[in-house]
Design a protein around this motif. Structure first.
Motif, PDB file in Angstrom:
ATOM      1  N   VAL A 210      -2.434  11.176  84.834  1.00  0.00           N
ATOM      2  CA  VAL A 210      -1.141  11.176  85.531  1.00  0.00           C
ATOM      3  C   VAL A 210      -1.323  11.528  87.011  1.00  0.00           C
ATOM      4  CG1 VAL A 210       1.140  12.253  85.617  1.00  0.00           C
ATOM      5  CG2 VAL A 210       0.096  11.724  83.420  1.00  0.00           C
ATOM      6  N   ALA A 211      -2.234  12.449  87.309  1.00  0.00           N
ATOM      7  CA  ALA A 211      -2.484  12.818  88.706  1.00  0.00           C
ATOM      8  C   ALA A 211      -3.074  11.648  89.480  1.00  0.00           C
ATOM      9  CB  ALA A 211      -3.421  14.025  88.759  1.00  0.00           C
ATOM     10  N   ILE A 212      -4.001  10.915  88.876  1.00  0.00           N
ATOM     11  CA  ILE A 212      -4.590   9.752  89.546  1.00  0.00           C
ATOM     12  C   ILE A 212      -3.530   8.694  89.810  1.00  0.00           C
ATOM     13  CG2 ILE A 212      -6.231   7.862  89.262  1.00  0.00           C
ATOM     14  CD1 ILE A 212      -8.019   9.805  87.734  1.00  0.00           C
ATOM     15  N   GLN A 213      -2.669   8.444  88.804  1.00  0.00           N
ATOM     16  CA  GLN A 213      -1.584   7.494  89.010  1.00  0.00           C
ATOM     17  C   GLN A 213      -0.634   7.955  90.116  1.00  0.00           C
ATOM     18  OE1 GLN A 213      -1.125   4.468  87.562  1.00  0.00           O
ATOM     19  NE2 GLN A 213      -3.143   4.765  86.636  1.00  0.00           N
ATOM     20  N   SER A 214      -0.399   9.251  90.212  1.00  0.00           N
ATOM     21  CA  SER A 214       0.467   9.769  91.280  1.00  0.00           C
ATOM     22  C   SER A 214      -0.140   9.526  92.643  1.00  0.00           C
ATOM     23  CB  SER A 214       0.713  11.267  91.069  1.00  0.00           C
ATOM     24  OG  SER A 214       1.387  11.507  89.850  1.00  0.00           O
ATOM     25  N   PHE A 215      -1.455   9.690  92.761  1.00  0.00           N
ATOM     26  CA  PHE A 215      -2.103   9.440  94.051  1.00  0.00           C
ATOM     27  C   PHE A 215      -2.078   7.955  94.408  1.00  0.00           C
ATOM     28  CE2 PHE A 215      -4.326  13.579  93.247  1.00  0.00           C
ATOM     29  CZ  PHE A 215      -3.826  14.224  94.360  1.00  0.00           C
ATOM     30  N   PHE A 216      -2.242   7.081  93.412  1.00  0.00           N
ATOM     31  CA  PHE A 216      -2.145   5.643  93.686  1.00  0.00           C
ATOM     32  C   PHE A 216      -0.733   5.283  94.157  1.00  0.00           C
ATOM     33  CE2 PHE A 216      -5.936   4.929  90.839  1.00  0.00           C
ATOM     34  CZ  PHE A 216      -6.734   4.395  91.837  1.00  0.00           C
ATOM     35  N   LYS A 217       0.278   5.823  93.487  1.00  0.00           N
ATOM     36  CA  LYS A 217       1.657   5.558  93.898  1.00  0.00           C
ATOM     37  C   LYS A 217       1.949   6.161  95.268  1.00  0.00           C
ATOM     38  CE  LYS A 217       3.532   5.243  89.209  1.00  0.00           C
ATOM     39  NZ  LYS A 217       4.482   5.821  88.210  1.00  0.00           N
ATOM     40  N   PHE A 218       1.346   7.316  95.543  1.00  0.00           N
ATOM     41  CA  PHE A 218       1.522   7.921  96.867  1.00  0.00           C
ATOM     42  C   PHE A 218       0.948   7.021  97.957  1.00  0.00           C
ATOM     43  CE2 PHE A 218      -0.787  10.300 100.169  1.00  0.00           C
ATOM     44  CZ  PHE A 218       0.292  10.811 100.874  1.00  0.00           C
ATOM     45  N   SER A 219      -0.231   6.445  97.707  1.00  0.00           N
ATOM     46  CA  SER A 219      -0.828   5.538  98.689  1.00  0.00           C
ATOM     47  C   SER A 219       0.054   4.315  98.919  1.00  0.00           C
ATOM     48  CB  SER A 219      -2.222   5.126  98.211  1.00  0.00           C
ATOM     49  OG  SER A 219      -2.794   4.183  99.093  1.00  0.00           O
ATOM     50  N   TYR A 220       0.576   3.747  97.817  1.00  0.00           N
ATOM     51  CA  TYR A 220       1.445   2.574  97.939  1.00  0.00           C
ATOM     52  C   TYR A 220       2.739   2.919  98.678  1.00  0.00           C
ATOM     53  CZ  TYR A 220       4.874  -0.894  96.357  1.00  0.00           C
ATOM     54  OH  TYR A 220       5.880  -1.818  96.302  1.00  0.00           O
ATOM     55  N   THR A 221       3.357   4.052  98.325  1.00  0.00           N
ATOM     56  CA  THR A 221       4.632   4.426  98.937  1.00  0.00           C
ATOM     57  C   THR A 221       4.470   4.794 100.405  1.00  0.00           C
ATOM     58  OG1 THR A 221       5.310   5.283  96.779  1.00  0.00           O
ATOM     59  CG2 THR A 221       6.659   5.887  98.652  1.00  0.00           C
ATOM     60  N   SER A 222       3.401   5.517 100.744  1.00  0.00           N
ATOM     61  CA  SER A 222       3.191   5.878 102.153  1.00  0.00           C
ATOM     62  C   SER A 222       2.911   4.640 103.007  1.00  0.00           C
ATOM     63  CB  SER A 222       2.035   6.873 102.256  1.00  0.00           C
ATOM     64  OG  SER A 222       0.845   6.313 101.724  1.00  0.00           O
TER      65      SER A 222
ATOM     66  N   LYS B 249       6.436  12.788  99.426  1.00  0.00           N
ATOM     67  CA  LYS B 249       6.216  14.218  99.274  1.00  0.00           C
ATOM     68  C   LYS B 249       6.133  14.614  97.806  1.00  0.00           C
ATOM     69  CE  LYS B 249       8.444  15.591 103.623  1.00  0.00           C
ATOM     70  NZ  LYS B 249       9.564  16.363 104.225  1.00  0.00           N
ATOM     71  N   VAL B 250       7.050  14.070  96.982  1.00  0.00           N
ATOM     72  CA  VAL B 250       7.033  14.393  95.554  1.00  0.00           C
ATOM     73  C   VAL B 250       5.742  13.915  94.900  1.00  0.00           C
ATOM     74  CG1 VAL B 250       8.162  13.929  93.353  1.00  0.00           C
ATOM     75  CG2 VAL B 250       9.546  14.449  95.358  1.00  0.00           C
ATOM     76  N   LEU B 251       5.320  12.687  95.219  1.00  0.00           N
ATOM     77  CA  LEU B 251       4.097  12.147  94.620  1.00  0.00           C
ATOM     78  C   LEU B 251       2.863  12.911  95.083  1.00  0.00           C
ATOM     79  CD1 LEU B 251       4.871   8.326  94.896  1.00  0.00           C
ATOM     80  CD2 LEU B 251       4.805   9.698  92.814  1.00  0.00           C
ATOM     81  N   LEU B 252       2.823  13.278  96.360  1.00  0.00           N
ATOM     82  CA  LEU B 252       1.652  13.991  96.879  1.00  0.00           C
ATOM     83  C   LEU B 252       1.515  15.365  96.232  1.00  0.00           C
ATOM     84  CD1 LEU B 252      -0.715  14.295  98.832  1.00  0.00           C
ATOM     85  CD2 LEU B 252       0.916  15.075 100.567  1.00  0.00           C
ATOM     86  N   TRP B 253       2.582  16.166  96.307  1.00  0.00           N
ATOM     87  CA  TRP B 253       2.486  17.522  95.761  1.00  0.00           C
ATOM     88  C   TRP B 253       2.425  17.505  94.237  1.00  0.00           C
ATOM     89  CZ3 TRP B 253       0.899  21.128  98.768  1.00  0.00           C
ATOM     90  CH2 TRP B 253       1.191  21.086 100.127  1.00  0.00           C
ATOM     91  N   GLY B 254       3.089  16.528  93.614  1.00  0.00           N
ATOM     92  CA  GLY B 254       2.963  16.403  92.163  1.00  0.00           C
ATOM     93  C   GLY B 254       1.545  16.057  91.748  1.00  0.00           C
ATOM     94  N   GLY B 255       0.896  15.141  92.485  1.00  0.00           N
ATOM     95  CA  GLY B 255      -0.488  14.804  92.186  1.00  0.00           C
ATOM     96  C   GLY B 255      -1.430  15.977  92.408  1.00  0.00           C
ATOM     97  N   ILE B 256      -1.208  16.731  93.491  1.00  0.00           N
ATOM     98  CA  ILE B 256      -2.058  17.901  93.751  1.00  0.00           C
ATOM     99  C   ILE B 256      -1.887  18.946  92.651  1.00  0.00           C
ATOM    100  CG2 ILE B 256      -2.412  19.840  95.323  1.00  0.00           C
ATOM    101  CD1 ILE B 256      -1.734  17.974  97.631  1.00  0.00           C
ATOM    102  N   LEU B 257      -0.625  19.203  92.246  1.00  0.00           N
ATOM    103  CA  LEU B 257      -0.372  20.204  91.211  1.00  0.00           C
ATOM    104  C   LEU B 257      -0.978  19.772  89.873  1.00  0.00           C
ATOM    105  CD1 LEU B 257       1.019  22.810  90.288  1.00  0.00           C
ATOM    106  CD2 LEU B 257       3.098  21.464  89.900  1.00  0.00           C
ATOM    107  N   LEU B 258      -0.725  18.527  89.479  1.00  0.00           N
ATOM    108  CA  LEU B 258      -1.258  18.051  88.205  1.00  0.00           C
ATOM    109  C   LEU B 258      -2.780  17.962  88.237  1.00  0.00           C
ATOM    110  CD1 LEU B 258       1.326  15.255  87.328  1.00  0.00           C
ATOM    111  CD2 LEU B 258       1.152  17.532  86.340  1.00  0.00           C
ATOM    112  N   GLY B 259      -3.339  17.552  89.386  1.00  0.00           N
ATOM    113  CA  GLY B 259      -4.790  17.487  89.491  1.00  0.00           C
ATOM    114  C   GLY B 259      -5.432  18.863  89.387  1.00  0.00           C
ATOM    115  N   SER B 260      -4.837  19.859  90.049  1.00  0.00           N
ATOM    116  CA  SER B 260      -5.379  21.215  89.960  1.00  0.00           C
ATOM    117  C   SER B 260      -5.270  21.754  88.540  1.00  0.00           C
ATOM    118  CB  SER B 260      -4.628  22.136  90.929  1.00  0.00           C
ATOM    119  OG  SER B 260      -4.710  21.649  92.261  1.00  0.00           O
TER     120      SER B 260
END
Length: 396
Positions: free
Chosen positions: A31-43, A278-289
């Protein structure tokens, strides 16, 4: 929660917590990896929309003409390929394309009419959704897991979409001399449709429905009929690739953007995409950690267990060899008939030779006593008291 639901939840919990939470860690990592991919697309989409100029419909023809002239000059000097269009943000009113054809058809424009409400528009979407209910019936044979997944396998919704060519015109301008054609070909973006009809109709029961309910199968109870249209005169925004097609401005969706036609303005789109990033970035960081911590804990725990198992196997090998030798000696000593009262209570083949400490029960042969000692929680087979060791008893 029923007993079946509780059993299913217990199975899912055991699977999720297996291997000291490694499964949960892997799921969170995915889920964290998918969040980072979506963050890249959205940014990336946010940067493109910020750079896209907001242009009035009346200025499109001049802007695209000057852009084509510069591209042609660049292609003549640099021999590069001409541009496929320019990313622009346009806001205007929806109008049927037939109104600007300039012939007798413009007196009766080609538009779509809602079957139920009579509203006129250029896009008509009709959706029929069958709503199911389930009763466990007299026999209660329905499996909860089958019920959870069967609804996703079965088609419950049917959607029909009809469109006619339409344009965007500038508000307050008549006749519509300046316009941009909206090209929906290849677009999978959501449309800013308006609901004009919404009604739930009950489904009359039949003998077959009674049998379905009796045996605990799902059965239809209602049909939801809904109609949505893109009405004439509605003010919407279009963000996409715009170019001149036979001298007429045409805008088409861009696959790299999450929007094409929308009710939002450019500033609202920017705010919405900024919040998503912002939601995708911090969500990915939190889930990844969190997944990193869970996977690290699971790896350390399983590594320690593997080392303990390896150490036990290394120490058990000489003990097994010694036990086999002792058992062989015991078999040599116990040649002949052994009375039933003196047989080992575990193997029922050898004579009783060992007593357990501290309970003192004299019930096992030496080989079985050593096997009991090697257990993780050794207990006397008679009194079930925890034992420390066993003593070989010799008869004088």
């Amino acid at each position: 929660m029923s007993s079946h639901d509780g059993a299913a939840a217990a199975v899912f919990a055991q699977v999720a917590l297996s291997a000291d939470g490694a499964v949960i860690g892997l799921v969170l990592a995915y889920v964290a990896i998918q969040s980072f991919f979506k963050f890249s697309y959205t940014s990336s989409a946010l940067r493109k929309i910020r750079r896209a100029p907001a242009v009035r419909v009346s200025d499109l023809r001049f802007l695209l003409s000057s852009s084509d002239d510069s591209n042609n000059n660049a292609s003549n000097t640099d021999e590069s390929e001409p541009s496929e269009g320019k990313l622009l943000f346009v806001r205007g009113l929806v109008e049927a394309k037939s109104t600007i054809d300039g012939n007798w058809r413009s007196l009766r424009p080609n538009v779509l009419v809602s079957h139920e409400s009579g509203e006129r528009g250029v896009v008509l979407q009709r959706t029929q959704t069958c709503i199911y209910n389930e009763w466990r019936g007299l026999f209660g044979w329905t499996s909860d897991l089958r019920t959870l997944f069967a609804r996703s396998w079965k088609e419950q919704k049917s959607t029909s979409l009809r469109t006619v060519p339409f344009i965007l015109v500038e508000a307050g301008q008549w006749p519509h001399t300046d316009y941009v054609i909206v090209n929906l070909d290849g677009s999978r973006h959501p449309l800013p449709l308006m609901t004009v009809y919404h009604q739930l109709q009950p489904v009359h029961a039949s003998p077959y429905t009674f049998l379905q309910a009796l045996f605990g199968h799902e059965y239809p109870v209602g049909l939801l009929d809904e109609e949505k249209i893109l009405p004439l005169g509605k003010e919407i925004s279009a963000v996409g690739v715009c170019r001149l097609q036979d001298g007429t401005p045409e805008i088409k969706s861009c696959k790299d953007l999450p929007f094409f036609l929308s009710d939002m303005t450019k500033d609202q789109m920017v705010v919405d995409l900024a919040f998503r990033t912002k939601v995708l970035l911090w969500g990915g960081i939190l889930l990844g950690s969190l997944s990193f911590g869970i996977l690290g804990y699971a790896i350390v725990r399983n590594w320690n267990r593997w080392k303990e198992w390896r150490q036990q196997m290394q120490t058990r090998q000489p003990i097994d060899t010694a036990a086999a030798a002792i058992a062989e000696i015991g078999r040599d000593e116990d040649v002949g008939d052994v009375p039933d009262g003196e047989l080992c209570v575990i193997c029922l083949m050898q004579r009783r030779r060992s007593a357990f400490v501290p309970c003192g029960h004299f019930v096992c042969c030496q080989g079985c006593a050593l096997s009991v000692e090697r257990e993780s929680a050794p207990k006397c087979p008679v009194c079930r008291q925890t034992i420390r060791t066993s003593i070989r008893i010799y008869n004088s």
